[in-house]
Structure formats: structure tokens, C-alpha cells
Motif scaffolding. Structure first.
Motif, PDB file in Angstrom:
ATOM      1  N   THR A 199       0.803   2.739  13.138  1.00 32.34           N
ATOM      2  CA  THR A 199       1.867   1.755  12.903  1.00 32.34           C
ATOM      3  C   THR A 199       2.785   2.192  11.761  1.00 32.34           C
ATOM      4  N   GLU A 200       2.164   2.589  10.660  1.00 34.07           N
ATOM      5  CA  GLU A 200       2.947   2.962   9.487  1.00 34.07           C
ATOM      6  C   GLU A 200       3.737   4.245   9.718  1.00 34.07           C
ATOM      7  N   MET A 201       3.171   5.187  10.469  1.00 32.58           N
ATOM      8  CA  MET A 201       3.840   6.475  10.658  1.00 32.58           C
ATOM      9  C   MET A 201       5.147   6.316  11.436  1.00 32.58           C
ATOM     10  N   THR A 202       5.205   5.352  12.326  1.00 37.72           N
ATOM     11  CA  THR A 202       6.459   5.102  13.051  1.00 37.72           C
ATOM     12  C   THR A 202       7.557   4.697  12.078  1.00 37.72           C
ATOM     13  N   GLU A 203       7.209   3.801  11.144  1.00 36.50           N
ATOM     14  CA  GLU A 203       8.186   3.362  10.146  1.00 36.50           C
ATOM     15  C   GLU A 203       8.554   4.494   9.193  1.00 36.50           C
ATOM     16  N   ARG A 204       7.561   5.289   8.802  1.00 35.88           N
ATOM     17  CA  ARG A 204       7.820   6.404   7.881  1.00 35.88           C
ATOM     18  C   ARG A 204       8.834   7.383   8.503  1.00 35.88           C
ATOM     19  N   TYR A 225      10.465   8.955   5.242  1.00 38.92           N
ATOM     20  CA  TYR A 225       9.494   8.970   4.158  1.00 38.92           C
ATOM     21  C   TYR A 225       8.391   9.989   4.462  1.00 38.92           C
ATOM     22  N   PRO A 226       7.606  10.377   3.435  1.00 36.22           N
ATOM     23  CA  PRO A 226       6.473  11.280   3.676  1.00 36.22           C
ATOM     24  C   PRO A 226       5.524  10.676   4.711  1.00 36.22           C
ATOM     25  N   PRO A 227       4.845  11.504   5.513  1.00 38.58           N
ATOM     26  CA  PRO A 227       4.762  12.965   5.406  1.00 38.58           C
ATOM     27  C   PRO A 227       5.850  13.720   6.150  1.00 38.58           C
ATOM     28  N   PHE A 228       6.839  13.010   6.723  1.00 38.21           N
ATOM     29  CA  PHE A 228       7.895  13.694   7.476  1.00 38.21           C
ATOM     30  C   PHE A 228       8.978  14.250   6.563  1.00 38.21           C
ATOM     31  N   TYR A 229       9.136  13.644   5.410  1.00 39.10           N
ATOM     32  CA  TYR A 229      10.135  14.082   4.435  1.00 39.10           C
ATOM     33  C   TYR A 229       9.466  14.266   3.080  1.00 39.10           C
ATOM     34  N   ARG A 230      10.063  15.134   2.273  1.00 37.79           N
ATOM     35  CA  ARG A 230       9.610  15.310   0.890  1.00 37.79           C
ATOM     36  C   ARG A 230      10.544  14.524  -0.035  1.00 37.79           C
ATOM     37  N   LEU A 231       9.953  13.891  -1.047  1.00 38.73           N
ATOM     38  CA  LEU A 231      10.741  13.105  -1.996  1.00 38.73           C
ATOM     39  C   LEU A 231      10.738  13.766  -3.372  1.00 38.73           C
ATOM     40  N   ILE A 232      11.897  13.740  -4.002  1.00 34.30           N
ATOM     41  CA  ILE A 232      12.004  14.120  -5.420  1.00 34.30           C
ATOM     42  C   ILE A 232      12.765  12.985  -6.101  1.00 34.30           C
ATOM     43  N   GLU A 233      12.164  12.443  -7.137  1.00 33.10           N
ATOM     44  CA  GLU A 233      12.770  11.331  -7.884  1.00 33.10           C
ATOM     45  C   GLU A 233      13.262  11.857  -9.217  1.00 33.10           C
ATOM     46  N   ILE A 234      14.460  11.471  -9.596  1.00 31.33           N
ATOM     47  CA  ILE A 234      15.004  11.853 -10.904  1.00 31.33           C
ATOM     48  C   ILE A 234      15.314  10.579 -11.675  1.00 31.33           C
ATOM     49  N   PRO A 283      -3.616 -15.185   5.945  1.00 28.75           N
ATOM     50  CA  PRO A 283      -4.783 -14.634   6.654  1.00 28.75           C
ATOM     51  C   PRO A 283      -4.416 -13.803   7.882  1.00 28.75           C
ATOM     52  N   GLY A 284      -3.253 -14.050   8.467  1.00 26.99           N
ATOM     53  CA  GLY A 284      -2.885 -13.325   9.680  1.00 26.99           C
ATOM     54  C   GLY A 284      -2.161 -12.024   9.431  1.00 26.99           C
ATOM     55  N   HIS A 285      -2.020 -11.608   8.182  1.00 19.61           N
ATOM     56  CA  HIS A 285      -1.293 -10.376   7.861  1.00 19.61           C
ATOM     57  C   HIS A 285      -1.912  -9.188   8.592  1.00 19.61           C
ATOM     58  N   ARG A 286      -1.029  -8.348   9.138  1.00 19.28           N
ATOM     59  CA  ARG A 286      -1.493  -7.224   9.961  1.00 19.28           C
ATOM     60  C   ARG A 286      -2.507  -6.343   9.234  1.00 19.28           C
ATOM     61  N   VAL A 287      -2.263  -6.041   7.980  1.00 16.64           N
ATOM     62  CA  VAL A 287      -3.152  -5.134   7.244  1.00 16.64           C
ATOM     63  C   VAL A 287      -4.532  -5.768   7.057  1.00 16.64           C
ATOM     64  N   ILE A 288      -4.577  -7.069   6.790  1.00 13.51           N
ATOM     65  CA  ILE A 288      -5.875  -7.744   6.633  1.00 13.51           C
ATOM     66  C   ILE A 288      -6.656  -7.685   7.940  1.00 13.51           C
ATOM     67  N   GLN A 289      -5.974  -7.878   9.050  1.00 12.08           N
ATOM     68  CA  GLN A 289      -6.652  -7.791  10.356  1.00 12.08           C
ATOM     69  C   GLN A 289      -7.158  -6.379  10.618  1.00 12.08           C
ATOM     70  N   GLN A 290      -6.421  -5.375  10.187  1.00 13.13           N
ATOM     71  CA  GLN A 290      -6.866  -3.978  10.351  1.00 13.13           C
ATOM     72  C   GLN A 290      -8.061  -3.682   9.452  1.00 13.13           C
ATOM     73  N   VAL A 291      -8.094  -4.293   8.270  1.00  9.66           N
ATOM     74  CA  VAL A 291      -9.253  -4.128   7.378  1.00  9.66           C
ATOM     75  C   VAL A 291     -10.494  -4.751   8.021  1.00  9.66           C
ATOM     76  N   ILE A 292     -10.340  -5.944   8.581  1.00 14.07           N
ATOM     77  CA  ILE A 292     -11.468  -6.619   9.239  1.00 14.07           C
ATOM     78  C   ILE A 292     -12.024  -5.756  10.380  1.00 14.07           C
ATOM     79  N   ALA A 293     -11.103  -5.133  11.128  1.00 15.89           N
ATOM     80  CA  ALA A 293     -11.517  -4.317  12.277  1.00 15.89           C
ATOM     81  C   ALA A 293     -11.917  -2.899  11.871  1.00 15.89           C
ATOM     82  N   ASP A 310       7.227  -1.312  -2.031  1.00 13.73           N
ATOM     83  CA  ASP A 310       6.913   0.111  -2.057  1.00 13.73           C
ATOM     84  C   ASP A 310       6.587   0.534  -0.628  1.00 13.73           C
ATOM     85  N   PHE A 311       7.115   1.682  -0.182  1.00 10.30           N
ATOM     86  CA  PHE A 311       6.862   2.089   1.194  1.00 10.30           C
ATOM     87  C   PHE A 311       5.386   2.380   1.446  1.00 10.30           C
ATOM     88  N   ARG A 312       4.623   2.567   0.385  1.00  3.38           N
ATOM     89  CA  ARG A 312       3.183   2.807   0.536  1.00  3.38           C
ATOM     90  C   ARG A 312       2.357   1.531   0.406  1.00  3.38           C
TER      91      ARG A 312
END
Length: 828
Positions: free
Chosen positions: A718-723, A728-737, A699-709, A665-667
């Protein structure tokens, strides 16, 4: 929408009303008003109408006019149910916006908005025709059974008769009996809402004279001692309370209901029935006497200043910063100005926890509204909001539909939570986003609060669309919890792990228990074991209705489907190869609880998940037990991660962080950070620094290290660059059918055809169709089409209108037969 322009009705004026029916129909229907109901009709009132051949529905009047419909002959409305409107004009506008934005019909919004008891029950009633003498010798066997039953019970429903005859289709038989004149058939609308009535007792005024009372008491003591006890109990109760209910008197006297009844018959006591609220709690006169810290006061001042410039503000405050105290101060000011306040929370568990805190300051001026309330309670809250009796409403997402008269402030706490999103059925709305539009309609201010804001809200705040206020220190100067990451792989190699608990976590749990402190353990999966596996042939039991494996629940001894509710007995022998070597893989909260009880037999352990909190008061009972230290260790799913505030919780254990991080999931990273940070924030909230143990294979996962810090900003950047790169949102709007069908081959052709139709309008913005993660639910196969739209230089209202037209046109084709199409705007 029809509008009535005149200020007064003329007796013989022909009026027509446009009504909202609780059905998924695309256009509102128009009915004619009988002349004798002209003066009773008004926008927002409920009316009884016939729709179709025989069905009776309760509809809401949305407009009044004098123009008859052109395409069909308007039927007459049957009756007007309300003396005053139950829905405001602004609510109808809000419903229309929800229907337009979330691509559904306004009747579906009405279904979600109105409490069930305000949508009346329509049932076909059957009774004997009293004017027709029945000759039973002329009846066949089935007719004889029906007449016999109606002589014993004057009124039966069609369902009753179907059960009586043991067959599904009984309408032909009833039609024949009706034509013979034997029975009458009617569609009767019965109102489900019944006010709560209590009987109150008063003493006959003649016995206020002490001599008369003494004489009465002497007679009763000799002849009817239980009645004497009841009179004595009444006198004692009347010294300390103004009103005495019959049930209170029965309990206090021990005399029994028969003794009270005899006293009423003798007119010694008088009984009066009164309608009372189901929702009244004992008033608490405690003052809001807490003092804000300097950081809180600064944040409060900034919020007030921000509201002068912006209608929507984001409060980004770390866990345990005291955001609730800021909400209370803002609510106080708004109550004093005569406005109403909506305080939204993502979980029912939180409403039960926080309402006790808020009642200290607002007493019975605060109402609570969520789906665990029964029909009668929900109607009562609705009526008290409508009348303005409730100034503050605290509730889950459906609270946005309440009939506010003068809304001044909306607080959306934990605004990032996915629980604000309604997934099924339609309308698939997000209460956070809907509350912003609701605030715009009322001219109210909206405060979004979170320690880990959604990227959309944070983006809007940084771009100047919303105001932004930060609260960066915990209340009382408490330090952020110490976070330790433990490698499951390493502990497994060293053989220091016990069941699913590493040596580090077990040591911290034992230390907490020795110090009379409490522990919360988080595992984001309920049940005992997610998968049962045959060691010989790798067979895994699957749901018969859905493409998912069944989860074993030890409490029931059965395998459960968490999608459709299907259950089956857990096998002892593999049905595929006959092997007895079956084993359980993985673990959920039920297994965590069970194994802790083996490892720590003296600890008081409880579990909080969907299975243990199904009953109405289960949340509150668990939280009360935790608060009063009757629980040492609470194991739970994400329910334990949100907003709980207990002084003695010093250790948090996250049993398996990997289930959050390794998700397609992108989120996933955003939600993993939010969940880990939120559950970590439950530790050490009052004076003492807490400890958080995160167990993981990575243990070295980026998100876990960000949680620790505690570095939300680094995660965001970091995530906004990928989005941005992957649209993906918030730069684009999604509609799923989602398109569903029971035949996978037909579904394939339908989904491809619908995608082709959409591409004619939107080109490469259309992605799919593809099977989702779970490709079959409740015997429907599913394919998903995703549309991505840039935020600039495109009109989303036009996009939504085009999508609606394409779906409508598709549904007119033969190819669409048997399909179910479900659009979902802002789906994640």
C-alpha cells in the motif's frame, strides 16, 4: 592524498605530511616533518601541530610525501604522539567515503570517530618567568593579582585568570606581561587518557617459611593487632585467588589503609602498581548449548547459502523468533575462523540487555562500545579492537568507526530503527548504510535483521540487491500475541475510562498482577504534560529559544524545552491575563507513572525514558529490576519497544496510538506499524500467549488493522504505491538542506537565493524553501530545501559534488553572512 613511496626514511630527507585536523575545514593541511622525527612518522599516527596563530591540535597523518604545498609555507609538526598508528589506512578511506557521501568534511568525521581522549586538550598555560626578578612595585593592580596567584599556584590557564580578574578578555594584559618578561605563555597539549592503575599486594617471600611467618604473626599480634589482621586476611585471600589488590585486602581485613602502608614500609608486604582494564567482567564459562528449532536451523542454512551469493542479507523474522540465537551461531563460526565481528544495536539500552546474554558464549572476547562509556573506557575498547584482543564488538552506531583489523561479519539488529541515523552534528550518517560500505571495504558479510524491515531494505531484498531469509514462527511455538483495539471515544462516552486507562486495559493489568505477571505500558512522549494552557485566554508558555511549547515535568516542578534544554518555573498565574485557571493538557510517561501509582498503590511501578536513564548504569539497573521481578509495571517511551525479552511480561498497553499515526511525515505509517508491532512483540515471549491493548480514537485506521493482522506485506504494498507516485524513497533519493539564521528576514532572502542556485543545476527536483515543523531552534530560524533524485540515469556522486560546489560558492557571497548551511543526505 599524499603517498610515501619509499620503504625507508633517509635521515636528511625532507618529508611532508597531509593531516586530518578535527575541524570543519574543506581541505586537509600539509605540514613539514623535522628531520629528527622522520623515522617516527607513519600514516595513522597522531601528531601535534599548530593551526592558526596559536592553537595547538592533535591531527592524524593521512599521507606522507616529499612535495611541499604550493599555496602556503608548510609549518613544522611539533611532535609525534604514538609509537604505533591508532588509525588504519582503511579507516581513513572509510572516513573519506563518509565525508563524500554525507556532504561534510573529513575533520568532522574524525571528530565523530575518535574517542574524545584521543583528541588531546589544548589549553594556554601561564607561568612566572623564573629568570626574571619581579619588582611588584612596578606592577599595576591586575598584574599584581596575576603574579600573586602564580606564586601560590605555579601554573594557571587563561580561563583561571579570567575568573580571577572577573573579566572575559585577558589576553591583552597577558601579552603585555609576556613582552615585559614577567610571564611565559605556552600552548600545552595534555593527553586525557589515563590508564586505570591498581595496586597489588604480595607477601615478602621470606615469610613463605612457616616458622618465620608464625614468629612475625606473634610479634604483630602484640604490637600492631590491625597489621596482624591484614597479614591473616592476605593469607586467607591467597588460598582462593592468584592476585590480591590493595583495596581487596583493606576490605577483607578491616584493618584500614594505614595498617597496609605500615606493612609495606616494613617490607613485610610488597606493593606493585599495574595497569588494569576498566572493562573486564567476570568470565562466564557457560557453553552455547542451546539447540535451534527446525525453523531456526532452516533459516541459518539459508543465511549461509545466501552469503555464498550475496554480501548483504535481510533476515525478516517475526518478533520472538529467536534471531539473536542465529546471530550467536554465525558469530561463533566467524570467531573460530579468526575474524572480528561487529554487532550493531540501535539503543544503548539494548546493548546492556543483550551483552549479558552474549557474554555467556564469548566471555571477555566481547567488547561493548557506546556513548555512555567515559573517555577512558572508550579508548580502552579502541585499543583492544586495534590489537585484535576483542573478537566481537557490540555497540551503538558509533561502533562503525572502530579500528577493526580483520572484519568478517556485521550484524545490524533492528535495522529499521531511526536511531541508526545521526542528526546533529555532522557527519549525519546512517550506521546501517555505512556498515554496508564498511563490509564492502573489508570483504565482510552483512546481516540486516528485523521483524519490520525498513522499506528500503525490503525493496532491495525483493529486487535481488540483497539476499532474503524469512523466519515466520516464534521460538518454542509460542503464539503471536492477542491484540485488542479499544476506542477511547467510546469508553469516554460510557465513562468507563480511568484517567488515561480504558477499562479493558485496567482489567488486563489487574489480571496480570494477580497472576504475578508483568506489564509494559508504552507512551511515546516523556514528561508529565506536553502543554500548559490558560483556560481564559489560551496562553501557552513557549521556549524563549525555540518555536515549541514547554513540557511540564512534575519531578522538577519546571517547564522544559526538549529541543534546547531551557527550563523555567511553572507559573501559578497566567502572565498574559492574570488568571489562575491554568491547566495541563496531554500526558507523558511521567504522568502515566504518577497516575498508575494512585490507581494501583500496591503495584511496583517504574519508568524508562530519557529522564530516568541519563546516568551510565540506569538502563541496566531498570532492566535488572524488571528481570528479577522487582518491577510489576514498566511505563516508558520507545525504549521499551526495542528488543527487550522478559519471560513474565504478558500484557502490553499502548496508551495512545494516535500520536504515532497522525504525524506529518511520509514515513508516519511505516514507523507507526514498526513501533506498534515491536512493542507488541514484547508480550508473551516464553511459553504463554501475550495480550496487547491498543488504545486509540480511530480503531478502524488502516495501519492498526494491519498490525492486528501482522500483515507487513500489505502495509508495504500500500505504502509503496504512494511512495512511487509522490517521488519518495526507495524510488527516489532525498537530500535535505537546512539553512539557518538568527534573523528571519535575512534567512528568507538567503534561502531563496540558495534554492535559485540549486535550480540552475537540478530544475524542478528542488522543492522549497519552506519552514519545517519546528521553525526555530536555539534562536536560529530554519528553512528547508529538499532535493529529490530518481535512482536511474543519474550519477549521485556528481550530484553531491555539484551541491557541495553550489554551497561553497554561496558561502563566498556577502548574502551568506551569518548563515549556517547543513546538508543532510538520506535525511529520514
Amino acid at each position: 592524498m599524499l603517498e610515501f613511496t619509499g620503504s625507508e626514511h633517509t635521515d636528511r630527507r625532507t618529508l611532508f605530511v597531509e593531516v586530518v585536523l578535527p575541524l570543519g575545514i574543506a581541505i586537509n593541511y600539509t605540514y613539514r616533518v623535522p628531520y629528527d622525527l622522520n623515522d617516527q612518522i607513519a600514516v595513522g599516527k597522531r601528531v601535534v601541530v599548530q593551526f592558526g596563530k596559536s592553537k595547538i591540535y592533535t591531527a592524524i597523518v593521512a599521507g606522507i610525501g616529499e612535495q611541499a604545498p604550493e599555496k602556503y609555507e608548510a609549518k613544522y609538526i611539533i611532535d609525534v604522539l604514538d609509537a604505533e598508528p591508532v588509525v588504519h589506512q582503511r579507516q581513513l578511506q572509510f572516513w573519506a567515503w563518509i565525508a563524500d557521501y554525507y556532504l561534510c568534511n573529513i575533520g568532522e568525521v574524525m571528530n565523530a570517530a575518535l574517542p574524545t581522549a584521543l583528541k588531546l586538550a589544548s589549553e594556554t598555560k601561564v607561568e612566572l618567568n623564573k629568570e626574571y626578578p619581579v619588582d611588584k612595585t612596578t606592577l599595576n593592580d591586575r598584574e599584581y593579582l596575576i603574579v600573586d596567584a602564580l606564586e601560590l599556584q605555579p601554573e594557571l590557564t587563561v580561563n583561571d585568570i579570567a575568573k580571577l580578574l572577573g573579566q572575559k578578555t585577558v589576553m591583552p594584559i597577558l601579552k603585555m606581561m609576556f613582552e615585559k618578561g614577567i610571564i611565559n605563555i605556552s600552548e600545552e597539549v595534555s593527553d586525557r587518557y589515563k590508564p586505570r592503575v591498581r595496586t597489588f599486594i604480595t607477601l615478602n617471600p621470606i615469610y613463605r617459611d612457616q616458622d618465620q611467618l608464625r614468629e612475625l604473626f606473634g610479634i604483630l599480634e602484640k604490637r600492631a593487632p590491625k597489621q596482624a589482621d591484614a597479614v591473616l586476611a592476605y593469607i586467607q585471600l591467597s588460598r582462593s585467588q592468584k592476585t590480591i589488590s590493595k583495596s581487596e585486602l583493606v576490605e577483607a581485613s578491616g584493618a584500614g589503609a594505614a595498617a597496609i602502608k605500615s606493612l609495606i614500609e616494613k617490607e613485610i608486604l610488597f606493593a606493585e602498581e599495574k595497569i588494569v582494564s576498566r572493562l573486564v567482567h567476570d568470565a562466564d564459562d557457560l557453553e552455547a548449548n542451546f539447540e535451534l528449532s527446525p525453523a531456526q536451523q532452516t533459516a541459518l542454512d539459508e543465511i549461509k547459502q545466501g552469503f555464498e551469493q550475496k554480501d548483504v542479507l535481510l533476515l525478516h523474522g517475526v518478533t520472538s523468533a529467536g534471531k539473536t540465537q542465529l546471530y550467536i551461531r554465525l558469530i561463533e563460526e566467524m570467531v573460530n575462523s579468526g575474524k572480528q565481528i561487529l554487532y550493531l544495536l540501535p539503543e544503548i539500552a539494548l546493548t546492556t540487555h543483550i551483552v549479558e546474554r552474549l557474554r555467556k558464549y564469548f566471555g571477555n572476547a566481547i567488547g561493548v562500545y557506546h556513548s555512555r562509556f567515559n573517555d577512558n573506557e572508550r579508548v580502552e575498547v579502541w585499543q583492544k579492537v586495534l590489537s585484535g584482543q576483542y573478537r566481537v564488538v557490540l555497540g551503538a552506531r558509533s561502533s562503525v568507526f572502530l579500528p577493526f583489523k580483520d572484519l568478517g561479519l556485521i550484524v545490524v539488529d533492528e535495522e529499521h530503527e531511526n536511531s541508526y541515523k545521526q542528526f546533529d552534528p555532522a557527519p549525519r550518517y546512517n550506521a546501517r548504510d555505512a556498515s554496508i560500505y564498511l563490509g564492502h571495504m573489508y570483504g565482510a558479510k552483512v546481516l540486516l535483521g528485523s521483524a519490520t524491515p525498513s522499506f528500503e531494505s525490503f525493496y532491495n531484498a525483493h529486487n535481488g540487491k540483497y539476499g532474503l531469509v524469512k523466519l515466520t514462527e516464534r521460538f518454542g511455538g509460542v503464539e503471536m500475541p492477542l491484540i485488542e483495539v479499544v476506542s477511547i471515544t467510546e469508553e469516554t462516552k460510557k465513562k468507563t475510562i480511568q484517567s488515561h486507562f480504558t477499562s479493558v486495559l485496567m482489567q488486563d493489568i489487574n489480571n496480570a498482577l494477580a497472576n504475578k505477571e508483568q506489564v509494559i505500558l508504552f507512551q511515546n512522549r516523556r514528561g508529565y504534560a506536553p502543554i500548559m494552557l490558560c483556560k481564559i485566554c489560551a496562553y501557552t508558555p513557549k521556549c524563549i529559544n525555540c518555536d515549541v511549547s514547554l513540557t511540564y515535568h512534575k519531578s522538577s516542578g519546571k517547564l522544559h524545552c526538549h529541543y534546547c534544554g531551557y527550563k523555567e518555573d511553572s507559573p501559578n498565574i497566567c502572565p498574559a491575563c492574570g488568571s489562575t485557571q491554568l491547566e495541563y493538557k496531554g500526558f507523558g510517561t511521567e504522568k502515566v507513572e504518577a497516575e498508575l501509582k494512585l490507581l494501583l498503590p500496591d503495584a511496583r511501578i517504574a519508568r524508562m525514558d530519557l529522564d530516568t536513564t541519563r546516568s551510565k548504569n540506569a538502563f541496566q539497573n531498570i532492566l535488572n529490576d524488571l528481570d528479577e521481578h522487582r518491577i510489576d509495571i514498566l511505563a516508558g517511551t520507545q525504549m521499551v519497544a526495542k528488543g527487550l525479552d522478559f519471560a513474565s511480561v504478558t500484557v502490553i498497553g499502548i496508551i495512545s496510538a494516535d500520536s504515532l499515526l497522525k504525524y506529518p511525515d511520509f514515513r508516519a505509517n511505516e514507523r507507526a506499524y514498526q513501533m506498534l508491532s515491536q512493542v507488541s512483540g514484547r508480550a508473551g515471549r516464553r511459553g504463554k500467549q501475550g495480550k496487547v491493548v491498543i488504545q486509540t480514537y480511530d480503531p478502524g485506521h488502516r495501519v492498526i488493522q494491519q498490525v492486528i493482522a501482522h500483515d507487513y506485506v500489505d502495509l508495504y504494498n500500500t505504502e509503496m504505491t504512494e511512495r512511487k507516485n509522490f517521488k519518495y524513497p526507495p524510488f527516489y533519493r532525498l537530500i535535505e538542506i537546512n539553512i539557518k539564521h538568527k534573523d528571519p528576514e535575512i534567512l528568507h532572502h538567503q534561502a531563496e537565493a540558495l534554492a535559485r542556485d540549486l535550480r540552475k543545476h537540478f530544475d524542478d527536483r528542488v522543492i522549497g524553501p519552506e519552514y519545517p515543523l519546528v521553525g526555530r531552534i536555539r534562536n536560529y530560524f530554519i528553512k528547508t530545501i529538499i532535493l529529490k533524485f530518481e535512482k536511474d540515469n543519474i550519477s549521485m556522486p556528481k550530484v553531491r559534488a555539484t551541491i557541495k560546489d553550489v554551497i561553497t560558492q554561496f558561502n563566498t557571497t556577502k548574502l551568506s553572512k551569518g548563515s549556517v548551511i547543513q546538508p543532510d543526505v538520506d535525511p529520514y
